[in-house]
Scaffold this motif. Structure first.
Motif, PDB file in Angstrom:
ATOM      1  N   GLU A  40       7.694   5.498  13.102  1.00 34.27           N
ATOM      2  CA  GLU A  40       7.722   6.077  11.763  1.00 34.27           C
ATOM      3  C   GLU A  40       7.157   5.240  10.689  1.00 34.27           C
ATOM      4  O   GLU A  40       6.368   5.917   9.822  1.00 34.27           O
ATOM      5  N   HIS A  41       7.214   4.133  10.780  1.00 28.27           N
ATOM      6  CA  HIS A  41       6.405   3.242   9.792  1.00 28.27           C
ATOM      7  C   HIS A  41       4.905   3.647   9.716  1.00 28.27           C
ATOM      8  O   HIS A  41       4.290   4.010   8.798  1.00 28.27           O
ATOM      9  N   ALA A  42       4.373   3.878  11.011  1.00 26.65           N
ATOM     10  CA  ALA A  42       2.770   4.065  11.246  1.00 26.65           C
ATOM     11  C   ALA A  42       2.636   5.508  10.849  1.00 26.65           C
ATOM     12  O   ALA A  42       1.371   5.551  10.271  1.00 26.65           O
ATOM     13  N   ALA A  43       3.572   6.382  10.775  1.00 28.02           N
ATOM     14  CA  ALA A  43       3.469   7.584  10.468  1.00 28.02           C
ATOM     15  C   ALA A  43       3.184   7.737   9.038  1.00 28.02           C
ATOM     16  O   ALA A  43       2.420   8.518   8.332  1.00 28.02           O
ATOM     17  N   LEU A  44       4.136   6.757   8.137  1.00 29.44           N
ATOM     18  CA  LEU A  44       3.952   6.813   6.657  1.00 29.44           C
ATOM     19  C   LEU A  44       2.365   6.411   6.279  1.00 29.44           C
ATOM     20  O   LEU A  44       1.821   6.859   5.542  1.00 29.44           O
ATOM     21  N   ALA A 103       0.984  -1.141  -0.050  1.00 27.75           N
ATOM     22  CA  ALA A 103       0.056  -0.017  -0.074  1.00 27.75           C
ATOM     23  C   ALA A 103       1.052   1.306  -0.004  1.00 27.75           C
ATOM     24  O   ALA A 103       0.505   2.158  -0.794  1.00 27.75           O
ATOM     25  N   ILE A 104       1.798   1.327   0.874  1.00 32.63           N
ATOM     26  CA  ILE A 104       2.690   2.413   0.908  1.00 32.63           C
ATOM     27  C   ILE A 104       3.513   2.599  -0.371  1.00 32.63           C
ATOM     28  O   ILE A 104       3.603   3.531  -1.091  1.00 32.63           O
ATOM     29  N   ALA A 105       3.765   1.512  -1.195  1.00 33.89           N
ATOM     30  CA  ALA A 105       4.430   1.556  -2.592  1.00 33.89           C
ATOM     31  C   ALA A 105       3.691   2.037  -3.534  1.00 33.89           C
ATOM     32  O   ALA A 105       3.860   2.926  -4.353  1.00 33.89           O
TER      33      ALA A 105
END
Lengths: 145, 145
Positions: free
Chosen positions: B125-129, A12-14
């Motif tokens: 930080e992962h969660a923030a993304l 999803a991020i990608a």
DNA sequence: TAAAGATGCATAAGGCAGTGATATAAAAAT
DNA sequence: ATTTTTATATCACTGCCTTATGCATCTTTA
């Protein structure tokens, strides 16, 4: 090369980043500087003079391409070739004042276009972007190292 | 063109995005597809067949460039030219199955590289993304309209 | 320390992808 | 029925990349 497990969240991020990449591409004014030229100038601005051989790999181009790029930048007065007293082979590249100005102009153009979009964003989404900035920076650092 | 006020936060976001843009550029495998080719194929994948004249402006290239791009894509079997029964001048461009596969391969390459970085990120930080994704999508929508 | 190898940069030749100018055919307007 | 506009293609040219190669200069080693 080790295989990394791809989670649904990563995907999803990608996917989000993919759209976003194209957004940024459209937001960047087709200006005086090519992508590589801009990126190289920013590197010189951010971390000082570099030997030519230290520039081409991180920018992902061949060494002749970097030689030619520096020649163009020099011709336009945006960078300068110097020599290393300790190594007669080396060429040390430095950004000029005009180069800094070119980078600033480009940055401002993009910032301006981005700000026009950002102000249309709901406050909580705007806040979410601000909150994600450290993560973005961290990601960039990870690749740089 | 209206002038938008640039806040310090906007500038910070723009600066973060600037680094991030270059991160994504490096993360994208130098593959079979040029930037415009990839972007055009994704558009055809996302929103179906388009007339040639509807493609060049959003991709930010001239009309001859799009004609030539479609010719290349057609030669490589990634897109197909068709005709519009209602308009004899028009060329309707459609992505092929091979085109979809090429897009998927490129996406996967980038996702793979990104996932390797993401797993090194602290969880917050992962969660923030993840939390910022809707905002990114929203931004892209804003420009598209 | 002389010879051999490695390294840093430049040059040459060629390709891909963009540009503006212009041609052509079809549609729309007068 | 012309004229104008629109959609696409073609042409000549440019920019920026590639690989192959040349040539100094530095480093290694016999």
């Amino acid at each position: 090369m080790r295989q990394t497990t791809i989670t649904a969240e990563d995907a999803a991020i990608a996917a989000g980043f993919e759209r976003f990449y194209e957004l940024l591409r459209r937001l960047t004014p087709r200006s005086e500087l090519s992508l590589t030229a801009a990126s190289t100038l920013r590197r010189l601005e951010r971390s000082g003079p570099h030997r030519l051989c230290e520039l081409h790999a991180p920018e992902g181009v061949s060494q002749p391409a970097m030689t030619q790029l520096i020649t163009r930048l020099e011709k336009e007065g945006l960078a300068r070739r110097g020599s290393d007293p300790d190594d007669g082979r080396a060429v040390v590249v430095t950004i000029t004042e005009a180069g800094r100005e070119a980078v600033a102009r480009r940055r401002e153009g993009r910032t301006q276009a981005l700000a026009a979009l950002l102000e249309q964003l709901p406050v909580e989404e705007h806040a979410a972007l601000v909150a994600a900035l450290p993560a973005l920076d961290h990601l960039s650092d990870l690749l740089a190292s």
